[in-house]
Design a protein around this motif. Structure first.
Motif, PDB file in Angstrom:
ATOM      1  N   ARG A 134      -1.840  10.439   4.382  1.00 27.96           N
ATOM      2  CA  ARG A 134      -1.069   9.080   4.580  1.00 27.96           C
ATOM      3  C   ARG A 134      -0.227   8.663   5.198  1.00 27.96           C
ATOM      4  N   TYR A 135       0.070   7.723   5.202  1.00 26.21           N
ATOM      5  CA  TYR A 135       0.909   7.326   6.561  1.00 26.21           C
ATOM      6  C   TYR A 135       1.988   6.574   6.348  1.00 26.21           C
ATOM      7  N   LEU A 136       3.244   6.746   6.140  1.00 24.56           N
ATOM      8  CA  LEU A 136       4.345   5.630   5.250  1.00 24.56           C
ATOM      9  C   LEU A 136       4.995   4.910   7.137  1.00 24.56           C
ATOM     10  N   MET A 137       4.969   3.570   6.949  1.00 22.69           N
ATOM     11  CA  MET A 137       5.522   2.896   8.554  1.00 22.69           C
ATOM     12  C   MET A 137       5.794   1.678   7.745  1.00 22.69           C
ATOM     13  N   ARG A 138       6.556   1.501   7.044  1.00 26.72           N
ATOM     14  CA  ARG A 138       7.433  -0.197   7.162  1.00 26.72           C
ATOM     15  C   ARG A 138       7.819  -0.851   7.964  1.00 26.72           C
ATOM     16  N   ILE A 139       6.896  -1.797   7.728  1.00 25.94           N
ATOM     17  CA  ILE A 139       7.602  -3.165   9.567  1.00 25.94           C
ATOM     18  C   ILE A 139       8.817  -3.476   9.038  1.00 25.94           C
ATOM     19  N   GLU A 140       9.553  -3.229   7.953  1.00 21.01           N
ATOM     20  CA  GLU A 140      10.518  -3.383   7.924  1.00 21.01           C
ATOM     21  C   GLU A 140      11.250  -5.028   7.974  1.00 21.01           C
ATOM     22  N   THR A 141      10.385  -5.955   9.094  1.00 21.60           N
ATOM     23  CA  THR A 141      11.334  -7.253   8.429  1.00 21.60           C
ATOM     24  C   THR A 141       9.942  -7.614  10.124  1.00 21.60           C
TER      25      THR A 141
ATOM     26  N   ASN B 195       7.319 -14.123   3.418  1.00 18.12           N
ATOM     27  CA  ASN B 195       6.522 -13.858   4.688  1.00 18.12           C
ATOM     28  C   ASN B 195       6.053 -12.244   4.809  1.00 18.12           C
ATOM     29  N   ASP B 196       6.936 -11.128   4.935  1.00 16.45           N
ATOM     30  CA  ASP B 196       6.997 -10.070   4.284  1.00 16.45           C
ATOM     31  C   ASP B 196       6.063  -9.539   3.082  1.00 16.45           C
ATOM     32  N   ILE B 197       6.175 -10.342   1.681  1.00 12.83           N
ATOM     33  CA  ILE B 197       5.200 -10.496   1.095  1.00 12.83           C
ATOM     34  C   ILE B 197       4.047 -10.607   1.707  1.00 12.83           C
ATOM     35  N   LEU B 198       3.206 -11.690   1.943  1.00 11.22           N
ATOM     36  CA  LEU B 198       2.470 -12.272   2.021  1.00 11.22           C
ATOM     37  C   LEU B 198       2.167 -11.210   3.502  1.00 11.22           C
ATOM     38  N   PHE B 199       2.947 -10.462   3.732  1.00  9.49           N
ATOM     39  CA  PHE B 199       2.235  -9.748   5.092  1.00  9.49           C
ATOM     40  C   PHE B 199       1.445  -8.322   4.004  1.00  9.49           C
ATOM     41  N   PHE B 200       2.168  -7.844   3.511  1.00 10.59           N
ATOM     42  CA  PHE B 200       1.689  -6.588   2.510  1.00 10.59           C
ATOM     43  C   PHE B 200      -0.178  -7.453   2.009  1.00 10.59           C
ATOM     44  N   LYS B 201       0.168  -8.677   1.526  1.00 11.83           N
ATOM     45  CA  LYS B 201      -1.163  -8.857   0.925  1.00 11.83           C
ATOM     46  C   LYS B 201      -2.285  -8.591   2.169  1.00 11.83           C
TER      47      LYS B 201
ATOM     48  N   LYS C 168      13.202  -7.854  -6.896  1.00 12.36           N
ATOM     49  CA  LYS C 168      12.091  -9.407  -7.466  1.00 12.36           C
ATOM     50  C   LYS C 168      11.111  -9.017  -6.575  1.00 12.36           C
ATOM     51  N   VAL C 169      11.261  -9.027  -4.813  1.00 10.72           N
ATOM     52  CA  VAL C 169      10.229  -8.697  -3.772  1.00 10.72           C
ATOM     53  C   VAL C 169       9.585  -7.208  -4.223  1.00 10.72           C
ATOM     54  N   MET C 170       9.583  -5.876  -4.645  1.00  7.35           N
ATOM     55  CA  MET C 170       8.739  -5.383  -5.463  1.00  7.35           C
ATOM     56  C   MET C 170       8.290  -6.266  -6.574  1.00  7.35           C
ATOM     57  N   ALA C 171       8.567  -6.735  -7.456  1.00  9.53           N
ATOM     58  CA  ALA C 171       7.809  -7.020  -8.512  1.00  9.53           C
ATOM     59  C   ALA C 171       6.971  -8.135  -7.438  1.00  9.53           C
ATOM     60  N   ILE C 172       7.122  -8.771  -7.010  1.00  8.18           N
ATOM     61  CA  ILE C 172       5.583 -10.146  -6.877  1.00  8.18           C
ATOM     62  C   ILE C 172       5.559  -8.781  -6.125  1.00  8.18           C
ATOM     63  N   THR C 173       5.742  -7.859  -5.611  1.00  9.41           N
ATOM     64  CA  THR C 173       4.282  -7.491  -4.330  1.00  9.41           C
ATOM     65  C   THR C 173       3.095  -7.002  -5.561  1.00  9.41           C
ATOM     66  N   ARG C 174       4.020  -5.962  -6.778  1.00  7.51           N
ATOM     67  CA  ARG C 174       3.169  -5.473  -7.811  1.00  7.51           C
ATOM     68  C   ARG C 174       2.406  -6.980  -8.355  1.00  7.51           C
ATOM     69  N   LEU C 175       2.653  -8.304  -8.546  1.00  9.60           N
ATOM     70  CA  LEU C 175       1.282  -8.928  -8.846  1.00  9.60           C
ATOM     71  C   LEU C 175       0.422  -9.596  -8.216  1.00  9.60           C
ATOM     72  N   ILE C 176       1.107  -9.604  -6.453  1.00 12.20           N
ATOM     73  CA  ILE C 176      -0.545 -10.060  -5.796  1.00 12.20           C
ATOM     74  C   ILE C 176      -1.423  -8.473  -5.225  1.00 12.20           C
ATOM     75  N   LEU C 177      -0.617  -7.392  -5.328  1.00 16.47           N
ATOM     76  CA  LEU C 177      -1.314  -6.453  -4.760  1.00 16.47           C
ATOM     77  C   LEU C 177      -1.685  -5.277  -5.950  1.00 16.47           C
ATOM     78  N   PRO C 178      -2.489  -5.421  -7.255  1.00 13.73           N
ATOM     79  CA  PRO C 178      -2.191  -4.922  -8.933  1.00 13.73           C
ATOM     80  C   PRO C 178      -2.338  -3.522  -8.819  1.00 13.73           C
ATOM     81  N   ASP C 179      -3.411  -2.641  -7.500  1.00 12.11           N
ATOM     82  CA  ASP C 179      -3.744  -1.483  -7.753  1.00 12.11           C
ATOM     83  C   ASP C 179      -3.109  -1.029  -7.081  1.00 12.11           C
ATOM     84  N   ILE C 180      -2.013  -1.252  -5.910  1.00  7.95           N
ATOM     85  CA  ILE C 180      -1.510  -0.156  -4.997  1.00  7.95           C
ATOM     86  C   ILE C 180      -0.310   0.379  -5.755  1.00  7.95           C
ATOM     87  N   ASN C 181       0.314   1.438  -5.135  1.00  6.42           N
ATOM     88  CA  ASN C 181       1.191   2.710  -5.180  1.00  6.42           C
ATOM     89  C   ASN C 181       2.668   1.458  -4.746  1.00  6.42           C
TER      90      ASN C 181
END
Ligand code: SAM
Ligand code: SF4
Ligand code: FES
Length: 339
Positions: free
Chosen positions: A151-158, A208-214, A247-260
């Protein structure tokens, strides 16, 4: 209104930018309850522990928010030897952890060859390995993957290109994006994420960040509340970013339900029990620190970081207690997205 947005999110795992903005501007515990429900439905009650090894605080970059930036002359720099890294790994393995995360600054001392050697040593244990060592070339990412990194972690940061480039001298938004796409293409489980509360960051930009994750279908998303560090150009930034990050985290969970999704260290730094609050608001992962106590204070991304005077064993017991205390258990699998 908010209820209907949340119902839609729970059913369809899709939201428009406007709906995300409404949720970010609202103040309702319903968002966290919905995210917790979806976490339970898709990920169950087990929490995955990833042993974090902060193996170098030397960094060639100069990110405006980070205490490890090369222009911060006030921190004492260190790098772990291969033997020290492997001792941290053994500690995590002995505690029953199924993943370790090798994280550090962009330190040129650790060449492709050195990192591959370390990866192969770590992969002798039956554990998954996550790298979080920043921007590398295609060849380097490929070599690390072939050596066994999972696995690799690299935040887009913004995702705001102008803001990104204002905060990252000599780095380009396009290259950051390209690195994340390369990591995905090479078959790593790909983690990204953002900082929340940066100066000049807008609510729309967080949407936009949340939509990017999706859009990139991230496998893991880590959300960090920005915490101003006194020895950086952002020393006077906003310190109060916990609620918005949650809030950003919770919304991310709602739209990407199975991620870590990790309950991040920065969340606990800002609020007592911040990680358990996050675990009850959509998160399903914690990354306890496995680094030796002597180095911890030197990996000062931001001030008042938790656990800097604690030992790995203290963290192992502490986090287990916290997880059990909220009625959750510790996962026994390696915790890939589809496990
Ligand atoms: N150097 C690698 C990179 O930047 O991807 C990995 C290590 S870096 C220290 C890990 C994360 O720390 C960054 O992605 C950033 O979001 C976070 N971070 C740095 N400074 C921070 C601050 N002041 N507040 C909160 N998080 C911070
Ligand atoms: Fe270096 Fe990462 Fe800190 Fe930027 S965020 S200065 S790349 S350690
Ligand atoms: Fe380190 Fe609690 S997790 S002391």
């Amino acid at each position: 209104m908010l209820r209907s947005i949340l119902d839609k999110a729970k059913k369809e795992h899709n939201l428009t930018k406007e709906e995300i903005i409404q949720l970010l501007n609202s103040d309702t515990s319903l968002l966290f309850e919905a995210a917790n429900e979806i976490r339970e439905k898709y990920k169950g009650n087990s929490v995955h522990l990833r042993g974090l090894i902060e193996f170098t605080n030397i960094c060639k970059n100069n990110c405006f928010y980070c205490g490890l930036r090369c222009e911060n002359k006030k921190i004492e720099r260190y790098r772990l030897t291969e033997e020290e890294i492997l001792n941290c790994v053994k500690r995590a393995v002995n505690a029953g952890y199924k993943t370790v995360v090798l994280q550090g600054g962009e330190d040129n001392y650790f060449t492709q060859e050195k990192i591959c050697k370390i990866i192969k040593q770590i992969k002798k244990y039956d554990i998954a390995l996550t790298l979080s060592i920043g921007e590398k070339t295609y060849e380097e990412y490929k070599a690390f993957k072939e050596a066994g990194a999972d696995r690799y972690l690299m935040r887009i940061e913004t995702t705001d290109k102008n803001l990104y480039e204002a905060l990252h001298p000599n780095m380009s938004f396009e290259n950051r994006l390209e690195c994340i796409k390369t990591i995905k293409k090479l078959g790593y489980e790909t983690g990204t994420g953002c900082l929340v509360g940066l100066p000049n960051q807008t609510i729309e930009s967080l949407a936009n960040d949340i939509l990017f994750f999706k859009e990139i279908n991230a496998d893991m998303v880590g959300i960090g509340p920005f915490i101003p560090h006194p020895q950086t150009p952002l020393a006077n930034g906003n310190k109060d970013n916990f609620d918005l990050a949650l809030k950003v985290m919770a919304i991310t969970r709602l739209i990407l339900p199975d991620i870590n999704i990790p309950a991040t260290t920065a969340m606990e730094t800002l609020k007592e029990n911040g990680r358990t609050i996050a675990l009850n608001s959509g998160a399903n992962v914690v990354m306890p620190n496995m680094t030796d106590t002597v180095y911890r204070a030197k990996y000062e991304l931001y001030p008042n970081k938790i656990c800097i005077n604690d030992s790995p064993d203290t963290c192992i017991n502490c986090i287990k207690g916290k997880i059990l205390s909220i009625g959750r258990d510790i996962a026994v699998s390696k915790g890939f997205r589809n496990d």
